[in-house]
Design a protein around this motif. Structure first.
Motif, PDB file in Angstrom:
ATOM      1  N   ARG A 175      -9.555  49.885 -51.961  1.00 42.76           N
ATOM      2  CA  ARG A 175      -8.104  50.107 -51.976  1.00 42.76           C
ATOM      3  C   ARG A 175      -7.399  49.128 -52.918  1.00 42.76           C
ATOM      4  O   ARG A 175      -6.169  49.044 -52.930  1.00 42.76           O
ATOM      5  N   GLY A 176      -8.180  48.332 -53.662  1.00 36.52           N
ATOM      6  CA  GLY A 176      -7.594  47.352 -54.563  1.00 36.52           C
ATOM      7  C   GLY A 176      -7.159  46.078 -53.875  1.00 36.52           C
ATOM      8  O   GLY A 176      -6.348  45.304 -54.407  1.00 36.52           O
ATOM      9  N   ILE A 177      -7.694  45.833 -52.693  1.00 34.05           N
ATOM     10  CA  ILE A 177      -7.367  44.648 -51.901  1.00 34.05           C
ATOM     11  C   ILE A 177      -8.594  43.745 -51.855  1.00 34.05           C
ATOM     12  O   ILE A 177      -9.693  44.195 -51.542  1.00 34.05           O
ATOM     13  N   LYS A 178      -8.406  42.473 -52.144  1.00 39.69           N
ATOM     14  CA  LYS A 178      -9.530  41.552 -52.226  1.00 39.69           C
ATOM     15  C   LYS A 178      -9.924  41.032 -50.839  1.00 39.69           C
ATOM     16  O   LYS A 178      -9.074  40.506 -50.108  1.00 39.69           O
ATOM     17  N   PRO A 179     -11.204  41.134 -50.437  1.00 38.55           N
ATOM     18  CA  PRO A 179     -11.635  40.577 -49.146  1.00 38.55           C
ATOM     19  C   PRO A 179     -11.950  39.089 -49.258  1.00 38.55           C
ATOM     20  O   PRO A 179     -12.673  38.669 -50.162  1.00 38.55           O
ATOM     21  N   LEU A 180     -11.387  38.305 -48.346  1.00 38.78           N
ATOM     22  CA  LEU A 180     -11.619  36.858 -48.334  1.00 38.78           C
ATOM     23  C   LEU A 180     -11.737  36.361 -46.899  1.00 38.78           C
ATOM     24  O   LEU A 180     -10.977  36.804 -46.026  1.00 38.78           O
ATOM     25  N   HIS A 181     -12.657  35.446 -46.661  1.00 36.16           N
ATOM     26  CA  HIS A 181     -12.719  34.795 -45.358  1.00 36.16           C
ATOM     27  C   HIS A 181     -11.657  33.699 -45.297  1.00 36.16           C
ATOM     28  O   HIS A 181     -11.287  33.108 -46.317  1.00 36.16           O
ATOM     29  N   MET A 182     -11.158  33.417 -44.121  1.00 35.95           N
ATOM     30  CA  MET A 182     -10.128  32.400 -43.940  1.00 35.95           C
ATOM     31  C   MET A 182     -10.554  31.046 -44.522  1.00 35.95           C
ATOM     32  O   MET A 182      -9.750  30.341 -45.162  1.00 35.95           O
ATOM     33  N   ILE A 183     -11.809  30.681 -44.318  1.00 31.95           N
ATOM     34  CA  ILE A 183     -12.277  29.392 -44.836  1.00 31.95           C
ATOM     35  C   ILE A 183     -12.247  29.380 -46.361  1.00 31.95           C
ATOM     36  O   ILE A 183     -11.828  28.396 -46.982  1.00 31.95           O
ATOM     37  N   ASP A 184     -12.666  30.476 -46.982  1.00 32.08           N
ATOM     38  CA  ASP A 184     -12.629  30.554 -48.443  1.00 32.08           C
ATOM     39  C   ASP A 184     -11.199  30.462 -48.956  1.00 32.08           C
ATOM     40  O   ASP A 184     -10.923  29.818 -49.975  1.00 32.08           O
ATOM     41  N   LEU A 185     -10.268  31.104 -48.267  1.00 34.80           N
ATOM     42  CA  LEU A 185      -8.865  31.044 -48.649  1.00 34.80           C
ATOM     43  C   LEU A 185      -8.369  29.598 -48.614  1.00 34.80           C
ATOM     44  O   LEU A 185      -7.693  29.134 -49.546  1.00 34.80           O
ATOM     45  N   CYS A 186      -8.714  28.881 -47.562  1.00 39.16           N
ATOM     46  CA  CYS A 186      -8.281  27.487 -47.417  1.00 39.16           C
ATOM     47  C   CYS A 186      -8.939  26.591 -48.468  1.00 39.16           C
ATOM     48  O   CYS A 186      -8.311  25.652 -48.986  1.00 39.16           O
ATOM     49  N   ARG A 187     -10.187  26.861 -48.799  1.00 40.31           N
ATOM     50  CA  ARG A 187     -10.863  26.087 -49.844  1.00 40.31           C
ATOM     51  C   ARG A 187     -10.180  26.295 -51.194  1.00 40.31           C
ATOM     52  O   ARG A 187     -10.045  25.356 -51.988  1.00 40.31           O
ATOM     53  N   MET A 188      -9.760  27.510 -51.464  1.00 41.52           N
ATOM     54  CA  MET A 188      -9.051  27.794 -52.710  1.00 41.52           C
ATOM     55  C   MET A 188      -7.754  26.995 -52.802  1.00 41.52           C
ATOM     56  O   MET A 188      -7.362  26.533 -53.880  1.00 41.52           O
ATOM     57  N   ALA A 189      -7.088  26.812 -51.656  1.00 43.20           N
ATOM     58  CA  ALA A 189      -5.807  26.107 -51.645  1.00 43.20           C
ATOM     59  C   ALA A 189      -5.947  24.628 -51.990  1.00 43.20           C
ATOM     60  O   ALA A 189      -4.979  23.998 -52.431  1.00 43.20           O
ATOM     61  N   ILE A 190      -7.130  24.058 -51.800  1.00 40.52           N
ATOM     62  CA  ILE A 190      -7.333  22.650 -52.169  1.00 40.52           C
ATOM     63  C   ILE A 190      -8.150  22.523 -53.452  1.00 40.52           C
ATOM     64  O   ILE A 190      -8.723  21.477 -53.731  1.00 40.52           O
ATOM     65  N   GLY A 191      -8.192  23.610 -54.212  1.00 41.37           N
ATOM     66  CA  GLY A 191      -8.796  23.555 -55.530  1.00 41.37           C
ATOM     67  C   GLY A 191     -10.282  23.778 -55.593  1.00 41.37           C
ATOM     68  O   GLY A 191     -10.896  23.568 -56.657  1.00 41.37           O
ATOM     69  N   GLU A 192     -10.892  24.234 -54.501  1.00 41.42           N
ATOM     70  CA  GLU A 192     -12.319  24.499 -54.506  1.00 41.42           C
ATOM     71  C   GLU A 192     -12.577  25.972 -54.770  1.00 41.42           C
ATOM     72  O   GLU A 192     -11.774  26.838 -54.397  1.00 41.42           O
ATOM     73  N   LYS A 193     -13.698  26.259 -55.408  1.00 44.63           N
ATOM     74  CA  LYS A 193     -14.084  27.639 -55.656  1.00 44.63           C
ATOM     75  C   LYS A 193     -15.181  28.034 -54.684  1.00 44.63           C
ATOM     76  O   LYS A 193     -16.282  27.501 -54.747  1.00 44.63           O
ATOM     77  N   PRO A 194     -14.892  28.952 -53.762  1.00 45.03           N
ATOM     78  CA  PRO A 194     -15.949  29.447 -52.868  1.00 45.03           C
ATOM     79  C   PRO A 194     -17.071  30.070 -53.695  1.00 45.03           C
ATOM     80  O   PRO A 194     -16.861  30.466 -54.844  1.00 45.03           O
ATOM     81  N   ASP A 195     -18.250  30.159 -53.098  1.00 44.92           N
ATOM     82  CA  ASP A 195     -19.412  30.703 -53.799  1.00 44.92           C
ATOM     83  C   ASP A 195     -19.123  32.069 -54.378  1.00 44.92           C
ATOM     84  O   ASP A 195     -19.543  32.391 -55.491  1.00 44.92           O
ATOM     85  N   MET A 196     -18.412  32.904 -53.634  1.00 43.79           N
ATOM     86  CA  MET A 196     -18.127  34.256 -54.091  1.00 43.79           C
ATOM     87  C   MET A 196     -17.204  34.260 -55.295  1.00 43.79           C
ATOM     88  O   MET A 196     -17.059  35.247 -55.999  1.00 43.79           O
ATOM     89  N   GLU A 197     -16.518  33.107 -55.541  1.00 40.75           N
ATOM     90  CA  GLU A 197     -15.598  33.020 -56.658  1.00 40.75           C
ATOM     91  C   GLU A 197     -16.235  32.382 -57.890  1.00 40.75           C
ATOM     92  O   GLU A 197     -15.638  32.321 -58.944  1.00 40.75           O
ATOM     93  N   SER A 198     -17.467  31.864 -57.742  1.00 40.40           N
ATOM     94  CA  SER A 198     -18.101  31.118 -58.828  1.00 40.40           C
ATOM     95  C   SER A 198     -18.418  32.029 -59.996  1.00 40.40           C
ATOM     96  O   SER A 198     -18.710  33.195 -59.823  1.00 40.40           O
TER      97      SER A 198
END
Length: 342
Positions: free
Chosen positions: A319-342
């Protein structure tokens, strides 16, 4: 054997019957809702016993703490009313059977519980968890067994949960941070409802994430995202933890888009419905949920449960909506790239 604590008078004097009135899968008014719950308590037949889809929501709708869903389960089990084919039920029970095998990190006074979900071992990392790791435990010996209430089987968790409690106690931990709703709910909802004592402090990982992000607030860069949150059925058993969702979103600059199916009206991912009630119910629930997300304008769907992620990730992505786990979302907010984002 442990017995459910239940006060019939709380049903008889209930002013609203919300446990059934608010149900999204059955239709009852206030009077009939009270009457049906009293009938169930007294061991009488009720259409609820046949039609309940095990979404857990009535546990949250009941403001009197009388555990309507646990009672429904007890009576279904008493009457031999199965919610799934016997083969499926046996398969699930076998999966969670203790095998005498455990995996442990370097256990300290505080530990992370990965329960029996291997995905949690891979997602809990980075600065968010560096003050706890490498203290963790995993395996069937620590599996909460709450899932069996979907199958109207209370006997299994009554037998196994006290053993799990003892296994954790033997680790010498004083505080456990649970990364899965059902595990947290096992010790904060089911155990007290059945008179089981918990010898350690229980913390939901939402609370932990909020406190940890607050401590790391200088690292936070607002994400400026519009998201939908997929609330899992198991979160109904620990609704107090849900209060942290908007707090976390506010802290990291994420907007929870207004939706029809959120908060108390949230819809399950549908996966358990397929196993029990067939494709049509699953399809209906998923379609309504996905349509609602898409119409809200959300650019991402935030998941809490990996079961929900497995069921819906590909569908939300379509549907054009990106799936993210809550932990991955929070990691992104502090400048970390989750594995799925690498």
């Amino acid at each position: 054997m442990f017995k459910l604590k239940f006060d019939e008078n709380r049903c008889l004097t209930c002013p609203d019957g919300d446990c059934l009135v608010k149900c999204q899968y059955m239709d009852f008014d206030r009077n009939s809702a009270r009457e049906e719950m009293v009938k169930i308590y007294r061991g009488e037949d009720s259409p609820v016993l046949q039609n309940c889809v095990t979404c857990y929501s009535c546990e949250e709708y009941c403001r009197r703490g009388k555990h309507p869903f646990y009672l429904i389960n007890e009576r279904r089990e008493d009457k031999g009313i199965l919610t799934a084919p016997r083969a499926i039920t046996r398969q699930w029970i076998h999966i969670g059977e203790p095998k005498g095998k455990v995996q442990l990190g370097e256990i300290g006074k505080i530990a992370l519980s990965f329960g029996f979900m291997p995905q949690l071992k891979d997602i809990a990392k980075g600065k968010l968890f560096e003050d706890v790791l490498p203290s963790w435990f995993f395996g069937q010996e620590f599996f909460c067994n709450v899932v069996y209430i979907h199958f109207a089987n209370t006997k299994i968790f009554k037998e196994r949960l006290p053993v799990v409690i003892e296994n954790i106690r033997k680790l010498g931990v004083e505080e456990v941070i649970f990364l899965h709703d059902e595990c947290y709910a096992a010790f904060t909802s089911l155990a007290p409802a059945y008179g089981m004592e918990i010898p350690f402090k229980t913390v939901h990982y939402f609370e932990y994430l909020y406190n940890r992000l607050t401590a790391l607030k200088d690292l936070i860069r607002p994400l400026n995202m519009k998201v939908a949150y997929q609330r899992p059925c198991s979160n109904r058993l620990c609704g107090d933890s849900y209060l942290y969702v908007p707090k976390i979103m506010d802290l990291i600059g994420v907007t929870l888009m207004p939706r029809t199916y959120q908060d108390e009206n949230a819809l399950c991912c549908g996966s358990i419905f397929r196993a029990m009630y067939g494709y049509d119910l699953m399809k209906d629930v998923q379609t309504r949920n996905l349509d609602d997300m898409q119409q809200s304008g959300a650019e991402a769907c935030i998941f809490n449960c990996h079961g929900c992620m497995n069921a819906l990730s590909a569908l939300v992505a379509s549907r054009g909506i990106k799936p993210l786990h809550m932990i991955d979302l929070c990691r992104m907010a502090i400048g970390e790239k989750p594995d799925m984002e690498s």
